[in-house]
Design an enzyme around this catalytic site. Structure first.
Site, PDB file in Angstrom:
ATOM      1  CG  HIS A 126      -1.817  -1.257   1.207  1.00  0.00           C
ATOM      2  ND1 HIS A 126      -1.532  -2.351   1.994  1.00  0.00           N
ATOM      3  CD2 HIS A 126      -2.910  -1.589   0.481  1.00  0.00           C
ATOM      4  CE1 HIS A 126      -2.440  -3.291   1.774  1.00  0.00           C
ATOM      5  NE2 HIS A 126      -3.278  -2.865   0.857  1.00  0.00           N
TER       6      HIS A 126
ATOM      7  CG  HIS B 275      -8.922   0.809  -2.586  1.00  0.00           C
ATOM      8  ND1 HIS B 275      -8.448   1.036  -1.304  1.00  0.00           N
ATOM      9  CD2 HIS B 275      -9.892   1.719  -2.786  1.00  0.00           C
ATOM     10  CE1 HIS B 275      -9.138   2.020  -0.745  1.00  0.00           C
ATOM     11  NE2 HIS B 275     -10.019   2.448  -1.621  1.00  0.00           N
TER      12      HIS B 275
ATOM     13  N   GLY C 251     -11.681  -1.515  -7.799  1.00  0.00           N
ATOM     14  CA  GLY C 251     -12.573  -0.655  -8.569  1.00  0.00           C
ATOM     15  C   GLY C 251     -12.240  -0.537 -10.039  1.00  0.00           C
TER      16      GLY C 251
ATOM     17  CG  MET D 108     -13.372  -9.936  -5.364  1.00  0.00           C
ATOM     18  SD  MET D 108     -13.253  -9.217  -3.708  1.00  0.00           S
ATOM     19  CE  MET D 108     -11.516  -9.416  -3.366  1.00  0.00           C
ATOM     20  CB  SER D 109     -17.283  -7.490  -7.770  1.00  0.00           C
ATOM     21  OG  SER D 109     -16.734  -6.348  -8.388  1.00  0.00           O
TER      22      SER D 109
END
Length: 196
Positions: free
Chosen positions: A101, A121, A155, A175-176
């Site tokens: 990060h 992210h 995202g 992921m999604s």
């Protein structure tokens, strides 16, 4: 014309789909470059049981639990940096990915022997509700800090993927997108075209 060799990586989250093992089978049949069995809410025993089921379907990169990976004969693992710092069994693994990060974390991970980094992210995402995204400037900084591949997560959609590629990402993690897709093969074809 330059062809992007950007990798496409599936990061699992069983809470985002109904029939998890069925979804994994469909994703595996569509052949992403890597499947990371993340499921970070599971304790090690439960994770091991799930990993055994998934490994009957497809090879994958395990997450967090080095001992479980070794017991199951898996030589690819993805780790949070604090876990990687303490891990004694690094020499066993052919591939070790590390979540980072900051540029300082990325440099440390590389120094400790990471094979690749996942940086995120990048954009706002429901998985990190309330946490501000780090953006593509952060991705460029990470990329400039290390000599190993840097994969972006968080995202990323068809609408903003070009920004991620322009920032130098070696791969894109979804992921999604994968977990909720009814047709992973169509999804991957679309993304492969986009990444070229």
């Amino acid at each position: 014309m330059t062809i992007c060799m950007c990798k496409l990586i599936c990061v699992t989250n069983r809470k985002l789909c109904g029939d998890f093992l069925g979804q994994v089978a469909n994703i595996a049949a569509a052949r992403p470059d890597r499947i990371i069995l993340r499921e970070k809410d599971l304790e090690e025993d439960a994770y091991r049981k799930l990993a055994e089921e998934v490994l009957r379907i497809t090879p994958c990169t395990l997450h967090c639990y080095a001992r479980t990976a070794m017991q199951l004969g898996v030589r690819e693992i993805h780790l949070p940096l604090p876990v990687f710092r303490e891990m004694q069994e690094r020499q066993y693994f052919d591939t070790i990915g590390v979540s980072c990060h900051s540029a300082a974390e990325a440099r440390e991970a590389q120094r400790l022997g990471a094979s690749y980094i996942i940086a995120g992210h990048i954009f706002a995402t429901d998985c990190k509700k309330g946490l501000p995204p780090r953006g593509t400037a952060f991705l460029k900084e990470i990329k400039a800090s290390v000599d190993i591949p840097v994969y972006a997560i968080g995202g990323i959609t068809e609408n903003n993927a070009a920004e991620v590629i322009a920032a130098g990402a070696d791969g894109i993690c979804l992921m999604s997108g994968f977990m909720q897709s009814r047709e992973p093969d169509t999804l991957i074809k679309k993304w492969r075209e986009l990444l070229q």
